[in-house]
Write an enzyme that holds these catalytic residues in place. Structure first.
Site, PDB file in Angstrom:
ATOM      1  CD  GLU A  42      40.689  43.613  37.071  1.00 44.93           C
ATOM      2  OE1 GLU A  42      40.111  43.189  38.104  1.00 44.93           O
ATOM      3  OE2 GLU A  42      40.411  44.707  36.547  1.00 44.93           O
ATOM      4  CE  LYS A 113      37.171  46.126  35.186  1.00 40.99           C
ATOM      5  NZ  LYS A 113      38.042  46.208  36.386  1.00 40.99           N
ATOM      6  CB  CYS A 146      37.109  42.691  37.720  1.00 42.68           C
ATOM      7  SG  CYS A 146      36.982  42.797  39.526  1.00 42.68           S
ATOM      8  CB  VAL A 173      37.767  46.158  46.046  1.00 39.99           C
ATOM      9  CG1 VAL A 173      39.257  46.028  45.769  1.00 39.99           C
ATOM     10  CG2 VAL A 173      37.096  46.959  44.951  1.00 39.99           C
TER      11      VAL A 173
HETATM   12  C1  ACM Z   1      37.515  45.724  39.745  1.00 36.97           C
HETATM   13  O1  ACM Z   1      36.843  45.851  38.717  1.00 36.97           O
HETATM   14  N1  ACM Z   1      38.760  45.319  39.690  1.00 36.97           N
HETATM   15  C2  ACM Z   1      36.939  46.008  41.054  1.00 36.97           C
END
Ligand code: ACM
Length: 271
Positions: A42, A113, A146, A173
């Site tokens: 990402e 996203k 992510c 994270v």
């Molecule tokens: C994230 O979605 N980059 C933690």
């Protein structure tokens, strides 16, 4: 035609804002390896922790008509690979945390996203494109980004649309994703390739973000085929036998998709 493909991922350590250098470093890290499908993290070209909306706007690009997509297309043409990579997308004044998919014949598509993580909402709008499976010829490739992993409907939607492989650019994270993706693969009988980053960013006084690495490829039985370190840049490749994802049978009597009880599920609404 063989159902075995070669997939790879890059686990990078981008320098925040050094867009051209991060692109070059990614290509250098991969080197002369070969693969059918390569997945990058990402926001691979910018880094993650923007200080302001103006900074995010300056570092974002249109897709497909931006320099990073063009760079990836040139790389795909020269190498013969299909490449999935995350970058900040600008459309008018609106920003999305997006991923692009390109191949030797050029631009294939993009995904935005859907589930925006934590403070990302200061910069990015939640994605407005449906979960889509892209036909790369040798494989059907679904994309999620992510934190989309935290919502099982994402991988399920892609698998029900026929995805063989889920390409999953990430900047993780939270510690749970590598294990959770095992379940996403097992419950959908799909492959997933998660490409994460390493390093720490502390561009805001009270927020230090450590990225957990552990990029991985998982098979439809939930077996981790390869998992990277927590703290090093890495390039990894692995063979995937797509027939495994195309066969949804669990045993002589059970089929993961045919046995779904849509008549009993009530997951259409909120709450
Ligand atoms: C994230 O979605 N980059 C933690």
């Amino acid at each position: 035609m063989s159902s075995i493909i070669q997939a790879g991922f890059l686990q990078t350590h981008p320098e925040f804002g050094a867009v051209a250098a991060n692109r070059t470093q990614a290509k250098f890290l991969w080197g002369e390896r070969t693969a059918d499908l390569l997945v990058l993290p990402e926001l691979f070209n910018t880094g993650y922790q923007f200080r302001s909306l103006a900074e995010a706007q300056n570092l974002s690009e249109p897709i497909p008509d931006g320099p990073t997509t063009e760079f990836l297309i040139d790389w795909a043409r020269a190498s013969g690979m299909v490449i999935v990579a995350g970058l900040a997308e600008r459309e008018g004044d609106t920003l999305y945390n997006s991923a692009v998919i390109v191949g030797p014949r050029g631009y294939i598509g993009k995904f935005r996203k859907a589930h925006i993580f934590d403070t990302e909402i200061q910069f990015f709008q939640p994605g407005n494109l449906p979960f889509t499976v892209f036909d790369a010829g040798f494989a059907k490739i679904g994309i999620m980004i992510c934190f989309d992993w935290r919502f099982p409907e994402t991988a399920r939607t892609l698998a029900l649309q026929g995805a063989d492989v889920i390409a999953h650019p990430a900047n993780l994270v939270l510690p749970d994703c590598p294990q959770a993706m095992i379940t996403r693969c097992l419950e959908n009988r799909v492959f997933a390739v998660t490409a994460d980053r390493v390093g720490t960013e502390q561009r805001l006084p009270e927020e230090s973000l450590k990225f957990i690495g552990q990029s991985q490829a998982v098979d439809p039985d939930g077996t981790v085929l390869v998992r990277a370190s927590e703290d090093r840049e890495e390039a990894q490749g692995v063979a995937l036998d797509l027939d495994k994802a195309r066969n949804k049978k669990i045993n002589g009597h059970n089929d993961l998709f045919a046995d779904r009880r849509e008549d009993l599920y009530r997951i259409g609404g909120k709450g």
